[in-house]
Design a protein around this motif. Structure first.
Motif, PDB file in Angstrom:
ATOM      1  N   VAL A 103      34.501 -14.394  99.279  1.00  0.00           N
ATOM      2  CA  VAL A 103      34.750 -13.706 100.864  1.00  0.00           C
ATOM      3  C   VAL A 103      35.769 -14.372 101.754  1.00  0.00           C
ATOM      4  N   TYR A 104      35.703 -15.318 101.972  1.00  0.00           N
ATOM      5  CA  TYR A 104      36.123 -16.208 102.697  1.00  0.00           C
ATOM      6  C   TYR A 104      37.632 -16.424 102.407  1.00  0.00           C
ATOM      7  N   ASN A 105      37.567 -16.616 100.830  1.00  0.00           N
ATOM      8  CA  ASN A 105      38.498 -16.860 100.255  1.00  0.00           C
ATOM      9  C   ASN A 105      39.794 -16.102 100.375  1.00  0.00           C
ATOM     10  N   ALA A 106      39.382 -14.730 100.572  1.00  0.00           N
ATOM     11  CA  ALA A 106      40.329 -13.282 100.059  1.00  0.00           C
ATOM     12  C   ALA A 106      40.642 -12.705 101.330  1.00  0.00           C
ATOM     13  N   LEU A 168      35.937 -11.311 111.608  1.00  0.00           N
ATOM     14  CA  LEU A 168      34.757 -11.002 111.015  1.00  0.00           C
ATOM     15  C   LEU A 168      33.422 -11.663 111.568  1.00  0.00           C
ATOM     16  N   VAL A 169      32.453 -10.418 110.541  1.00  0.00           N
ATOM     17  CA  VAL A 169      30.850 -11.263 111.383  1.00  0.00           C
ATOM     18  C   VAL A 169      30.508 -11.323 110.478  1.00  0.00           C
ATOM     19  N   LEU A 199      30.327  -9.340 106.953  1.00  0.00           N
ATOM     20  CA  LEU A 199      29.554 -10.012 105.558  1.00  0.00           C
ATOM     21  C   LEU A 199      28.037 -10.057 105.419  1.00  0.00           C
ATOM     22  N   VAL A 200      27.335  -9.827 104.960  1.00  0.00           N
ATOM     23  CA  VAL A 200      25.989  -9.428 104.890  1.00  0.00           C
ATOM     24  C   VAL A 200      25.395 -10.571 103.988  1.00  0.00           C
ATOM     25  N   ASP A 201      24.318 -11.437 104.162  1.00  0.00           N
ATOM     26  CA  ASP A 201      23.826 -12.431 103.327  1.00  0.00           C
ATOM     27  C   ASP A 201      22.525 -12.140 103.399  1.00  0.00           C
ATOM     28  N   GLY A 202      22.630 -11.116 102.142  1.00  0.00           N
ATOM     29  CA  GLY A 202      20.877 -11.038 101.754  1.00  0.00           C
ATOM     30  C   GLY A 202      20.318 -11.471 100.706  1.00  0.00           C
ATOM     31  N   THR A 217      26.179  -0.360 106.103  1.00  0.00           N
ATOM     32  CA  THR A 217      27.599  -0.084 106.590  1.00  0.00           C
ATOM     33  C   THR A 217      28.571  -0.812 106.830  1.00  0.00           C
ATOM     34  N   TYR A 218      28.229  -1.719 105.951  1.00  0.00           N
ATOM     35  CA  TYR A 218      28.939  -3.454 105.619  1.00  0.00           C
ATOM     36  C   TYR A 218      29.981  -3.092 104.358  1.00  0.00           C
ATOM     37  N   ASP A 219      30.394  -4.059 104.145  1.00  0.00           N
ATOM     38  CA  ASP A 219      31.944  -4.168 103.559  1.00  0.00           C
ATOM     39  C   ASP A 219      31.068  -4.835 102.882  1.00  0.00           C
ATOM     40  N   PHE A 220      30.384  -6.124 102.793  1.00  0.00           N
ATOM     41  CA  PHE A 220      30.538  -7.742 101.857  1.00  0.00           C
ATOM     42  C   PHE A 220      28.223  -7.535 102.168  1.00  0.00           C
ATOM     43  N   TRP A 221      28.332  -7.928 100.714  1.00  0.00           N
ATOM     44  CA  TRP A 221      27.032  -8.361 100.822  1.00  0.00           C
ATOM     45  C   TRP A 221      26.384  -9.023  99.013  1.00  0.00           C
ATOM     46  N   THR A 222      25.588  -9.606  99.654  1.00  0.00           N
ATOM     47  CA  THR A 222      25.565 -10.829  98.479  1.00  0.00           C
ATOM     48  C   THR A 222      23.848 -11.511  98.861  1.00  0.00           C
TER      49      THR A 222
END
Length: 408
Positions: A103-106, A168-169, A199-202, A217-222
């Motif tokens: 995500v950070y790279n994008a 970004l959050v 970005l959610v760190d799961g 309700t977020y764009d990215f989850w990992t």
């Protein structure tokens, strides 16, 4: 649970043949394995499946690698079913930190280049955010969330840092050091209203939470499947939704680079992808043997018992309350406050972990937050009440001695 309440030990889980659950793992019986949350533990059935896959790869690599993208695509369907998401939203990555790096790279700076994180964030992910902010010429804003903050307080603390300069959050669903949840759904909704991606760190969520992406309700989850899901290590999911997902590319460029998301993640040169392919074996094993819902209930009851027994032992030793006030607790994980002088920083906590393994024959997680050291209990199905009773009886007095050494 108060100190005056009686802690009830859950009955240990057994295998179908009546043997202890630990018999399905290859964990060293000379050690007490009380830290599943850091690196997971792979059951024998998944180890065997990965070995079988590696043997197949080595027998005919020129056949293996051209066929690999199709096999990975089929595996993504199985893993997406476990996470209850659309397979078209899920890419495979080595771990949650790698997903964050993707995500950070994008992403590009569109506003002021500020990134909001919390003081509970996983160190490697926060470091990546800091590096991105430097590249953008922006800065990181850290939301301070008290350990005991309830859902509303945590929500207010994070959203108060989101402003016109935020690009970004980054927020944890389950925090690593403090074993608590953060209200990522509400935070995501608030950020979306302001046009800020989240970005959610799961990392700890798959297996520990039944539906980690419900109401997302977020764009990215990992999230890591090799922690609570017990998959072979190096298995994680990156779930992306919305237009920004088309910007995501794997960290290694390969011949699938022009494929759409997430297909382009299925082809990355000569990467050993057997961990991905063997992951369903772990997930299926737990489901067939106990069922994931029953496994989670056991882990939660056992973690509760462990925190009570160990906490009571520390309290008897020091005369101080060892309980940790965690505002949004999670299943299967608990914090117990250590005696003063132990684990006050990440470096001290890691040193304590290493010393406990060497001298006490215990694999345990020690963490720190706001200058206070904690034992992080993270129970899995192979753990039993006896593991934590042993820690309370044999290890707590030694830790008390180590704490006194710090004051000498």
């Amino acid at each position: 649970m108060s100190e005056t309440e009686v802690a009830v030990a859950p009955h240990p889980l057994l295998l179908a043949d009546g043997q202890p659950a630990a018999g399905a793992w290859s964990l060293d019986p000379a050690l007490r394995h009380l830290n599943h949350g850091s690196f997971g533990a792979v059951p024998l059935v998944a180890q065997a499946r990965q070995a079988q896959l590696r043997a197949e790869m080595e027998r005919a690599p020129v056949v293996w690698f051209p066929e690999l993208p199709g096999r990975l695509a089929a595996t993504r369907v199985e893993l997406a079913d476990f996470l209850r998401v659309d397979a078209g939203d899920l890419a495979l990555v080595p771990n949650a930190s790698a997903g964050a790096s993707v995500v950070y790279n994008a992403l590009a700076r569109h506003r002021g280049g500020e990134i909001v994180v919390t003081d509970h964030g996983y160190g490697a992910v926060t470091m990546g955010a800091e590096r991105l902010a430097r590249r953008w010429g922006g800065r990181v804003r850290t939301a301070r969330v008290p350990l005991g903050a309830d859902e509303d307080e945590a929500y207010e603390a994070v959203t108060a840092e989101i402003g016109e300069a935020t690009d970004l959050v980054v927020v944890d669903q389950i925090t690593s050091a403090t074993a608590r949840r953060l209200p990522v759904e509400r935070i995501g909704a608030a950020a979306r209203r302001q046009g800020v991606p989240v970005l959610v760190d799961g990392a700890h969520s798959p297996g520990l939470l039944g539906t980690p992406l419900a109401d997302a309700t977020y764009d990215f989850w990992t999230g890591n499947l090799h922690k609570w899901g017990c998959a072979p290590r190096g298995t994680a999911a990156l779930v992306a939704r919305g237009p920004l997902r088309d910007l995501l590319h794997p960290l290694i460029d390969s011949w699938g680079a022009q494929d759409p998301y997430p297909d382009r993640f299925d082809q990355q040169g000569t990467l050993d992808a057997t961990s991905y392919l063997a992951a369903p074996a772990s997930l299926d094993f737990v489901e067939r043997t106990w069922g994931w819902s029953a496994a989670r209930r056991y882990m939660d009851r056992l973690a509760d018992y462990a925190a009570h027994v160990i906490g009571a032992a520390f309290t008897r030793l020091t005369g101080e309350d060892s309980r940790a006030d965690v505002g949004m607790p999670v299943p299967g994980m608990r914090l117990v406050r250590l005696p003063d002088g132990l684990g006050r920083s990440r470096i001290e906590a890691d040193a304590l972990r290493d010393r406990a393994a060497r001298e006490l024959a215990v694999e345990a997680a020690f963490t720190s937050f706001d200058g206070i050291g904690y034992l992080r209990v993270s129970a899995h199905v192979y753990n039993t009440p006896a593991d934590y009773e042993h820690f309370a009886e044999k290890c707590v007095p030694v830790l008390g001695d180590w704490a006194r050494e710090q004051h000498c």
